[in-house]
Motif scaffolding. Structure first.
Motif, PDB file in Angstrom:
ATOM      1  N   LEU A 105      16.214   6.212 -24.463  1.00 50.54           N
ATOM      2  CA  LEU A 105      16.679   5.679 -25.743  1.00 50.54           C
ATOM      3  C   LEU A 105      17.113   6.808 -26.677  1.00 50.54           C
ATOM      4  O   LEU A 105      18.132   6.699 -27.368  1.00 50.54           O
ATOM      5  CB  LEU A 105      15.563   4.847 -26.388  1.00 50.54           C
ATOM      6  N   VAL A 106      16.371   7.903 -26.684  1.00 47.93           N
ATOM      7  CA  VAL A 106      16.742   9.060 -27.511  1.00 47.93           C
ATOM      8  C   VAL A 106      18.074   9.636 -27.043  1.00 47.93           C
ATOM      9  O   VAL A 106      18.935   9.999 -27.866  1.00 47.93           O
ATOM     10  CB  VAL A 106      15.633  10.130 -27.459  1.00 47.93           C
ATOM     11  N   ILE A 107      18.278   9.732 -25.736  1.00 43.78           N
ATOM     12  CA  ILE A 107      19.541  10.260 -25.209  1.00 43.78           C
ATOM     13  C   ILE A 107      20.711   9.384 -25.642  1.00 43.78           C
ATOM     14  O   ILE A 107      21.780   9.888 -26.032  1.00 43.78           O
ATOM     15  CB  ILE A 107      19.469  10.365 -23.670  1.00 43.78           C
ATOM     16  N   VAL A 108      20.543   8.077 -25.574  1.00 41.74           N
ATOM     17  CA  VAL A 108      21.607   7.164 -26.001  1.00 41.74           C
ATOM     18  C   VAL A 108      21.898   7.334 -27.487  1.00 41.74           C
ATOM     19  O   VAL A 108      23.065   7.401 -27.902  1.00 41.74           O
ATOM     20  CB  VAL A 108      21.218   5.711 -25.686  1.00 41.74           C
ATOM     21  N   TYR A 109      20.873   7.428 -28.303  1.00 38.68           N
ATOM     22  CA  TYR A 109      21.087   7.611 -29.739  1.00 38.68           C
ATOM     23  C   TYR A 109      21.773   8.941 -30.037  1.00 38.68           C
ATOM     24  O   TYR A 109      22.617   9.035 -30.940  1.00 38.68           O
ATOM     25  CB  TYR A 109      19.748   7.549 -30.476  1.00 38.68           C
ATOM     26  N   LEU A 110      21.424   9.985 -29.283  1.00 37.36           N
ATOM     27  CA  LEU A 110      22.046  11.294 -29.495  1.00 37.36           C
ATOM     28  C   LEU A 110      23.533  11.257 -29.165  1.00 37.36           C
ATOM     29  O   LEU A 110      24.337  11.954 -29.796  1.00 37.36           O
ATOM     30  CB  LEU A 110      21.352  12.352 -28.654  1.00 37.36           C
ATOM     31  N   SER A 111      23.904  10.461 -28.183  1.00 37.72           N
ATOM     32  CA  SER A 111      25.317  10.394 -27.801  1.00 37.72           C
ATOM     33  C   SER A 111      26.175   9.822 -28.927  1.00 37.72           C
ATOM     34  O   SER A 111      27.389  10.070 -28.981  1.00 37.72           O
ATOM     35  CB  SER A 111      25.479   9.536 -26.542  1.00 37.72           C
ATOM     36  N   PHE A 112      25.573   9.066 -29.837  1.00 34.18           N
ATOM     37  CA  PHE A 112      26.310   8.529 -30.975  1.00 34.18           C
ATOM     38  C   PHE A 112      26.171   9.403 -32.217  1.00 34.18           C
ATOM     39  O   PHE A 112      27.118   9.542 -32.990  1.00 34.18           O
ATOM     40  CB  PHE A 112      25.820   7.109 -31.297  1.00 34.18           C
TER      41      PHE A 112
END
Length: 281
Positions: A147-154
């Motif tokens: 979830l953190v990786i997905v948020y970082l991508s944005f």
């Protein structure tokens, strides 16, 4: 006479301005006050007299239900871990990236930042399926790390684009002077450059934290267990109950809103301090 007229006009204008700002502040704060006061109302007050602003009896039973029976505390802990981790990593990566773009790739950096910001042209729902497939193959489904990786991508592309403008305002002569005094590149970056761009870092922190805290779609898709569910999904799940207890809903909403308010209150002094430092330096 002319001076007295100016004083009267100035007094009248200030009074109107303060009244206008007071009305705007009341309008902005009213929803939050409504949630907080409704969360401490007695059982049945929300249904019996829904338009009443002040509670007849003060009680914390709604919060006890939310924390004890619904285990909302674990959901808040999940959101805090995810939001804080995303914020810290995004600030570190975006600060280094923006500084590298400005100092080492100034021409190519303009093109790259424009490409990065184009990621916001796509609605999040379009990337839900690809992200789910990637996280599933990586074994990061139902994981806070995924979830953190997905948020970082944005958050990182926008943060880099935002910070590039702040780093461009830092004079190169200041860095050269610090190097003449014996500072290495890391010391120049940490002790000279970062204090000047502090307002930008604070803006990135606020933007990233609030978005990660309130994000719903990817948390709903990537998190399967209720133990790792974030507050946005946990709050939405309360609406699916057969009998909706509005007092419990307001208490849960208050627990979702309060951390964001506290975070902003703690960091707003640094916003003013960073702006002052940036203007002086």
């Amino acid at each position: 006479m002319g001076r007295k007229r100016l004083l009267k006009r100035g007094w009248f204008g200030d009074t109107v301005s303060y009244l206008y700002l007071t009305v705007l502040a009341i309008v902005a704060a009213f929803p939050l006050m409504w949630i907080l006061l409704s969360s401490v109302k007695g059982k049945g007050e929300m249904i019996g007299d829904p338009t009443a602003f002040f509670p007849k009896t003060l009680t914390l039973d709604n919060f006890r239900t939310v924390i004890g029976q619904l285990h909302f505390g674990s959901n808040i802990g999940n959101s805090i871990v995810v939001a804080v981790s995303t914020t810290l990593i995004a600030i570190t990566v975006s600060a280094l990236g923006a500084y590298g773009v400005v100092r080492f790739f100034p021409k190519f950096g303009k093109i790259m930042t424009r490409v990065l910001i184009t990621t916001y042209m796509f609605p999040p729902i379009l990337l839900a399926v690809p992200y789910s497939i990637i996280m599933g193959q990586a074994g990061l489904m139902n994981s806070r790390v995924g979830l953190v990786i997905v948020y970082l991508s944005f958050s990182v592309p926008y943060a880099i684009w935002l910070l590039v403008g702040f780093f461009q305002t830092v004079p190169l002569e200041i860095e050269e002077a610090a190097r003449v005094d014996g500072a290495n590149k890391l010391q120049v970056f940490g002790r000279v450059v970062l204090p000047i761009v502090a307002p930008g870092l604070v803006a990135v922190a606020i933007y990233t934290f609030i978005n990660a805290w309130n994000e719903f779609l990817y948390s709903l898709i990537l998190m399967n267990s209720s133990e790792k569910m974030t507050v946005a999904v946990a709050l939405k799940s309360l609406e699916g109950q057969e009998v909706l207890d509005w007092g419990v809903m307001m208490a849960a909403s208050a627990m979702v809103v309060i951390p964001s308010v506290i975070f902003f209150m703690l960091i707003q002094k640094k916003i003013a301090g960073g702006l002052a430092q940036g203007s002086i330096k």
